[in-house]
Design an enzyme around this catalytic site. Structure first.
Site, PDB file in Angstrom:
ATOM      1  N   ARG A 196     -31.754 -25.966   6.780  1.00 55.33           N
ATOM      2  CA  ARG A 196     -31.444 -27.263   6.180  1.00 55.33           C
ATOM      3  C   ARG A 196     -32.500 -28.315   6.452  1.00 55.33           C
ATOM      4  O   ARG A 196     -32.347 -29.463   6.046  1.00 55.33           O
ATOM      5  CB  ARG A 196     -30.113 -27.755   6.717  1.00 55.33           C
ATOM      6  N   ARG A 252     -10.812 -31.341   3.453  1.00 54.50           N
ATOM      7  CA  ARG A 252     -11.894 -31.231   4.437  1.00 54.50           C
ATOM      8  C   ARG A 252     -12.318 -32.618   4.894  1.00 54.50           C
ATOM      9  O   ARG A 252     -12.486 -33.512   4.067  1.00 54.50           O
ATOM     10  CB  ARG A 252     -13.072 -30.483   3.797  1.00 54.50           C
ATOM     11  N   ARG A 312     -12.276 -31.120  -4.238  1.00 55.44           N
ATOM     12  CA  ARG A 312     -12.008 -30.302  -3.050  1.00 55.44           C
ATOM     13  C   ARG A 312     -11.297 -31.125  -1.977  1.00 55.44           C
ATOM     14  O   ARG A 312     -10.466 -30.601  -1.236  1.00 55.44           O
ATOM     15  CB  ARG A 312     -13.316 -29.722  -2.488  1.00 55.44           C
ATOM     16  N   LYS A 323     -23.021 -23.320  -3.568  1.00 52.24           N
ATOM     17  CA  LYS A 323     -23.647 -22.305  -2.703  1.00 52.24           C
ATOM     18  C   LYS A 323     -22.607 -21.395  -2.055  1.00 52.24           C
ATOM     19  O   LYS A 323     -22.716 -20.184  -2.099  1.00 52.24           O
ATOM     20  CB  LYS A 323     -24.406 -22.951  -1.524  1.00 52.24           C
ATOM     21  N   ARG A 343     -24.068 -37.157   2.877  1.00 52.05           N
ATOM     22  CA  ARG A 343     -24.540 -35.764   2.833  1.00 52.05           C
ATOM     23  C   ARG A 343     -25.598 -35.598   1.752  1.00 52.05           C
ATOM     24  O   ARG A 343     -26.564 -34.861   1.916  1.00 52.05           O
ATOM     25  CB  ARG A 343     -23.355 -34.823   2.578  1.00 52.05           C
TER      26      ARG A 343
END
Ligand code: B4P
Length: 198
Positions: free
Chosen positions: A95, A140, A134, A20, A151
């Protein structure tokens, strides 16, 4: 080109790792609209150690949704900025269903209703691969395997039903998010240009 002549107000839906954020940044440049990512806005607040950022951090680190009232304040402020009049891509908002309803009210008030919601689909093993990659590249704090799984669970329980909110109005499009960034981008552009074809 047809797309840039039309005001585009788009909600981009999809699980974590569906691309996204990546695609929204491309579409921002291609369509000349604002890119509004609640994930980015929240990470900025955390980095700047604002009151909101301090409250949001523990939820984000656990892979949980930040409470609706905190995120609504952020999004209302962002949607009040002048560049929004040229159109926008919402990335990561709404969300859950209550955020979807809150968004409808804000957009009705500013007379900028959503034109289309596009859901980007990707299979679970690809999600874990992308986010693990990532984690190595960007470090992160919510890209650890345990938090990624949470998540995904939160997405399935709370965010997936948001697609139905837009489907009921005939505004939902689906785009296959597997393949290269360029391939997915082309599918998105095709869908936005010719929504009835997909
Ligand atoms: P987000 O920032 O929205 O994080 P995300 O769901 O993981 O998506 P992101 O956009 O970063 O990743 P993308 O799929 O583009 O949210 C983070 C947290 O903030 C949430 O967990 C929550 O706590 C909080 N939050 C945000 N919004 C909220 C809201 N509305 N309400 C409450 N809480 C909220 O990309 C993932 C990776 O895949 C990238 O590394 C990218 O390079 C790679 N990738 C993309 N496309 C690819 C492709 N085609 N092939 C290979 N790799 C690709």
């Amino acid at each position: 080109m047809i797309l840039t002549q039309k005001i585009m107000r788009i909600v981009l839906l999809g699980p974590p790792g569906s691309g996204k954020g990546t695609q929204a940044a491309l579409l921002r440049d291609q369509l000349g609209v604002a890119h509004i990512s609640t994930g980015v806005l929240l990470r900025e607040a955390v980095e700047q150690q604002t009151e909101l950022g301090k409250k949001a951090k523990s939820y984000m680190d656990a892979g949980e949704l930040v409470p609706d009232d905190l995120v609504l304040g952020l999004i209302e402020e962002r949607l009040g900025q002048p560049d929004v009049a040229r159109g926008f891509i919402l990335d990561g908002y709404p969300r859950n269903l209550s955020q979807a309803e809150a968004l409808d009210s804000v957009l009705e008030r500013i007379e900028q209703p959503v034109d289309a919601a596009v859901s980007v689909t990707v299979n679970e093993s690809e999600i874990v691969d992308r986010l693990s990659r990532r984690a190595i590249e960007e470090g992160r704090s919510d890209d650890t395997e345990e938090v990624i799984r949470n998540r995904m669970r939160v997405y399935a329980e709370q965010t997936a039903p948001v697609a139905g909110h837009y489907a009921r109005r005939g505004q939902l499009r689906e785009v296959d998010g597997m393949g290269s960034v360029e391939e997915v981008n082309q599918r998105l552009l095709d869908t936005l240009e010719n929504p009835d074809a997909g």
